[in-house]
Design a protein around this motif. Structure first.
Motif, PDB file in Angstrom:
ATOM      1  N   ILE A   1     -10.747   1.850  -0.849  1.00 14.35           N
ATOM      2  CA  ILE A   1      -9.065   1.781  -0.710  1.00 14.35           C
ATOM      3  C   ILE A   1      -8.723   0.478  -1.195  1.00 14.35           C
ATOM      4  O   ILE A   1      -9.494  -0.649  -0.903  1.00 14.35           O
ATOM      5  CB  ILE A   1      -8.901   1.911   0.855  1.00 14.35           C
ATOM      6  CG1 ILE A   1      -9.344   3.373   1.329  1.00 14.35           C
ATOM      7  CG2 ILE A   1      -7.247   1.669   1.265  1.00 14.35           C
ATOM      8  CD1 ILE A   1      -8.980   3.708   2.690  1.00 14.35           C
ATOM      9  N   VAL A   2      -7.605   0.428  -1.953  1.00 14.50           N
ATOM     10  CA  VAL A   2      -6.679  -0.662  -2.035  1.00 14.50           C
ATOM     11  C   VAL A   2      -5.622  -0.657  -1.280  1.00 14.50           C
ATOM     12  O   VAL A   2      -4.875   0.189  -1.427  1.00 14.50           O
ATOM     13  CB  VAL A   2      -6.574  -0.987  -3.737  1.00 14.50           C
ATOM     14  CG1 VAL A   2      -5.641  -1.981  -3.951  1.00 14.50           C
ATOM     15  CG2 VAL A   2      -7.844  -1.289  -4.301  1.00 14.50           C
TER      16      VAL A   2
ATOM     17  N   ILE B   1      -4.700   4.457  -2.664  1.00 10.98           N
ATOM     18  CA  ILE B   1      -4.060   3.068  -2.845  1.00 10.98           C
ATOM     19  C   ILE B   1      -3.169   3.388  -1.455  1.00 10.98           C
ATOM     20  O   ILE B   1      -2.162   4.476  -1.543  1.00 10.98           O
ATOM     21  CB  ILE B   1      -3.279   3.149  -4.064  1.00 10.98           C
ATOM     22  CG1 ILE B   1      -4.300   2.903  -5.315  1.00 10.98           C
ATOM     23  CG2 ILE B   1      -2.242   2.096  -3.813  1.00 10.98           C
ATOM     24  CD1 ILE B   1      -3.351   2.733  -6.679  1.00 10.98           C
ATOM     25  N   VAL B   2      -2.913   2.432  -0.775  1.00 14.69           N
ATOM     26  CA  VAL B   2      -2.028   2.303   0.399  1.00 14.69           C
ATOM     27  C   VAL B   2      -1.051   1.184   0.067  1.00 14.69           C
ATOM     28  O   VAL B   2      -1.566  -0.095   0.221  1.00 14.69           O
ATOM     29  CB  VAL B   2      -2.729   2.162   1.743  1.00 14.69           C
ATOM     30  CG1 VAL B   2      -2.010   2.089   2.692  1.00 14.69           C
ATOM     31  CG2 VAL B   2      -3.852   3.081   1.815  1.00 14.69           C
ATOM     32  N   GLN B   3       0.141   1.427   0.022  1.00 16.75           N
ATOM     33  CA  GLN B   3       1.216   0.460  -0.161  1.00 16.75           C
ATOM     34  C   GLN B   3       1.957   0.258   1.237  1.00 16.75           C
ATOM     35  O   GLN B   3       2.429   0.848   1.891  1.00 16.75           O
ATOM     36  CB  GLN B   3       2.432   1.088  -1.263  1.00 16.75           C
ATOM     37  CG  GLN B   3       3.659  -0.066  -1.397  1.00 16.75           C
ATOM     38  CD  GLN B   3       2.945  -1.051  -2.485  1.00 16.75           C
ATOM     39  OE1 GLN B   3       1.885  -0.940  -3.147  1.00 16.75           O
ATOM     40  NE2 GLN B   3       3.753  -2.191  -2.517  1.00 16.75           N
ATOM     41  N   ALA B   4       2.049  -1.193   1.397  1.00 18.21           N
ATOM     42  CA  ALA B   4       2.516  -1.918   2.483  1.00 18.21           C
ATOM     43  C   ALA B   4       3.767  -2.680   2.088  1.00 18.21           C
ATOM     44  O   ALA B   4       3.842  -3.108   1.256  1.00 18.21           O
ATOM     45  CB  ALA B   4       1.599  -2.945   3.235  1.00 18.21           C
ATOM     46  N   SER B   5       4.981  -2.197   2.799  1.00 18.10           N
ATOM     47  CA  SER B   5       6.246  -2.617   2.404  1.00 18.10           C
ATOM     48  C   SER B   5       6.910  -3.564   3.715  1.00 18.10           C
ATOM     49  O   SER B   5       6.342  -3.641   4.848  1.00 18.10           O
ATOM     50  CB  SER B   5       7.256  -1.631   2.033  1.00 18.10           C
ATOM     51  OG  SER B   5       6.792  -0.976   1.021  1.00 18.10           O
ATOM     52  N   MET B   6       7.910  -4.406   3.308  1.00 22.42           N
ATOM     53  CA  MET B   6       8.725  -5.037   4.230  1.00 22.42           C
ATOM     54  C   MET B   6      10.076  -5.237   3.851  1.00 22.42           C
ATOM     55  O   MET B   6      10.287  -5.185   2.742  1.00 22.42           O
ATOM     56  CB  MET B   6       7.821  -6.549   4.723  1.00 22.42           C
ATOM     57  CG  MET B   6       8.136  -7.441   3.579  1.00 22.42           C
ATOM     58  SD  MET B   6       7.247  -9.073   3.789  1.00 22.42           S
ATOM     59  CE  MET B   6       7.757 -10.062   2.483  1.00 22.42           C
TER      60      MET B   6
END
Length: 497
Positions: free
Chosen positions: A263-264, A415-420
């Motif tokens: 995982i990235v 791929i796991v995208q983290a957002s803010m």
């Protein structure tokens, strides 16, 4: 004795008036005759934390010098002491000096110190001798998540509740701030970092685990960001409770880890990538032997209770210094690839390469190719751009585009995208919120130059709601035996459609 064992306490940093004109070498020189080991910082006295105690910085400069000289003499007389013994000796000297100063004030008819003022002076002296000077109160404040400095007088913090707030200066001027950073970079006994006009970038771990990044000489003013990771022993369920994602997403991620998928975790700076990696690692079997490989220690899995991870071997790269050798590397340089190569003799179950900003991509791919299921992070604006970002990193590392695309397509699974984003509360305060905004599955494409991606989860535009997309059949069948709740996934997909 190491090069950094002999630090003269008279040279330790104090953000005090009257010292900014001295250069870092003069202010922080370290003769080899005295064994001195900085101890971990202690919390501020309650009066100082609340702002009731006042610090006379000019007087503090004089008292710091006197305290350091007395401590140097005492250490010479007593020989090598533990860090705690040194700090206790320093506290005794500080109290003696403050008592002397109080008596002089009484004799001369000056105003006596209040107890809060004396406590604040004692704590500031302790910070000056053993800690981070004016930065120490921010480091000790449990409500501070991140510290941003754009010049000595432009300082802001992000609180654990997401609120942003301006705070007091950390130095009297920029020169003083730079001098302190030079000292801070050089004082580590195990992994000192160069910081000078020749090497104007600094990345290092502070005592207590905070990560510092700084630049000077190539920026208009010295710039510093200190990242503090308050959530260390965190699980996926904790992030569900915080609203970062739903239980269905947690079920998918947990199963992916147990199934040894690589995982990235991607996202903007400060989006919570490292916290998410720690939560993913909480799904590992406690008996798995884990190796972590980082340019600066940040994951701290080795510092968690053994009930969480029984065996963790933590490696940290080491920058070189001096002349470049025939191999194109500076003397003493140890790269993540070097460390990863050595780790194959450690009988590891998992190899986790931390942040990938450039050349670390080679170590990341090697770890993922080992087949045990690795985890890494990188910076990207959205999940679709992660592959392009990683290919760019590979090109910077001297690898070909063909190698990068092929290696990533075959070794990277998810791929796991983290957002803010910043939101304004009803009271007008700005608050930062973080969530997982997208999850993709990666597989080799029909065209070797472009891997295939499938959107498993995506965010409804304008919200923080993550909804199911398309689940590849083979991936679903792989994950169900590891606890993936496929029924809940498809039920959520039906509700979203």
């Amino acid at each position: 004795m190491s090069d950094h064992d002999g630090v003269d306490p008279t040279s330790l940093p104090l953000f005090a008036p009257g010292t900014a004109s001295l250069n870092a070498a003069a202010r922080f020189a370290a003769p080899p005759s005295i064994g001195f080991t900085p101890a971990p910082p202690v919390p501020l006295a309650a009066s100082d934390r609340a702002g009731a105690g006042r610090v006379d910085w000019a007087l503090l400069a004089e008292l710091r010098g006197a305290a350091a000289k007395r401590l140097s003499t005492a250490l010479e007389d007593h020989g090598r002491l533990s860090a705690m013994e040194q700090r206790e000796m320093g506290r005794t000297i500080i109290q003696e000096l403050l008592t002397d100063e109080s008596q002089e004030r009484a004799v001369s008819g000056r105003d006596a110190w209040s107890m809060p003022d004396r406590e604040a002076m004692a704590q500031a002296l302790d910070n000056a001798l053993f800690g981070l000077g004016r930065l120490q109160p921010l480091i000790d404040d449990d409500t501070v998540e991140n510290i941003q400095i754009a010049g000595a007088d432009r300082v802001a913090v992000e609180r654990t509740n997401g609120h942003l707030e301006d705070v007091d200066p950390v130095a009297d001027d920029d020169e003083e701030l730079i001098d302190f950073l030079v000292f801070l970079a050089s004082r580590s006994e195990v992994n000192a970092r160069p910081f000078s006009e020749a090497q104007p970038r600094l990345h290092m771990r502070l005592d207590g685990g905070a990560r510092l990044a700084a630049s000077a000489w190539v920026t208009r003013r010295p710039s510093v960001v200190i990242r503090r990771h308050r959530l260390r022993e965190v699980a996926l369920a904790d992030l569900v409770e915080r609203g970062s994602f739903t239980p269905v997403v947690a079920s998918f991620l947990a199963a992916a880890i147990r199934a040894k998928k690589s995982i990235v975790v991607a996202g903007e700076q400060g989006a919570g990538k490292t916290t998410l990696v720690r939560a993913l690692c909480s799904e590992l079997d406690p008996d798995e032997a884990i190796g972590t490989f980082e340019t600066e220690y940040e994951l701290h899995l080795d510092e968690l209770p053994r009930t969480r991870h029984r065996f963790v071997y933590a490696w940290e790269a080491r920058p070189g210094s001096g002349e470049v050798g025939a191999d194109g590397r500076q003397a003493g340089e140890i790269t993540l690839s070097d460390l990863l190569y050595d780790s194959f003799r450690f009988n590891l179950s998992r190899q986790i390469v931390g942040e990938v900003r450039g050349g670390e991509i080679v170590a990341m791919v090697k770890a993922m190719q080992s087949g045990a299921g690795s985890i890494s992070t990188t910076h990207a604006r959205n999940a679709q751009s992660v592959m392009s970002k990683l290919v760019t990193c590979a090109l910077e590392a001297g690898e070909s585009r063909e190698w990068a695309v092929s290696a990533l397509s075959e070794s990277l699974d998810i791929i796991v995208q983290a957002s803010m984003r910043d939101v304004i509360d009803d009271d007008g305060q700005k608050r930062r919120v973080r969530w997982v905004s997208e999850i993709l599955a990666v597989s080799p494409g029909e065209d070797w130059s472009r891997p295939a991606t499938t959107t498993i989860f995506s965010t409804i535009p304008g919200t923080q709601t993550l909804v199911p997309g398309v689940m590849p059949d083979d991936l679903r069948e792989e994950l169900i035996p590891f606890g993936f709740d496929a029924d809940a996934y498809y039920a959520a997909a039906g509700e979203a459609s």
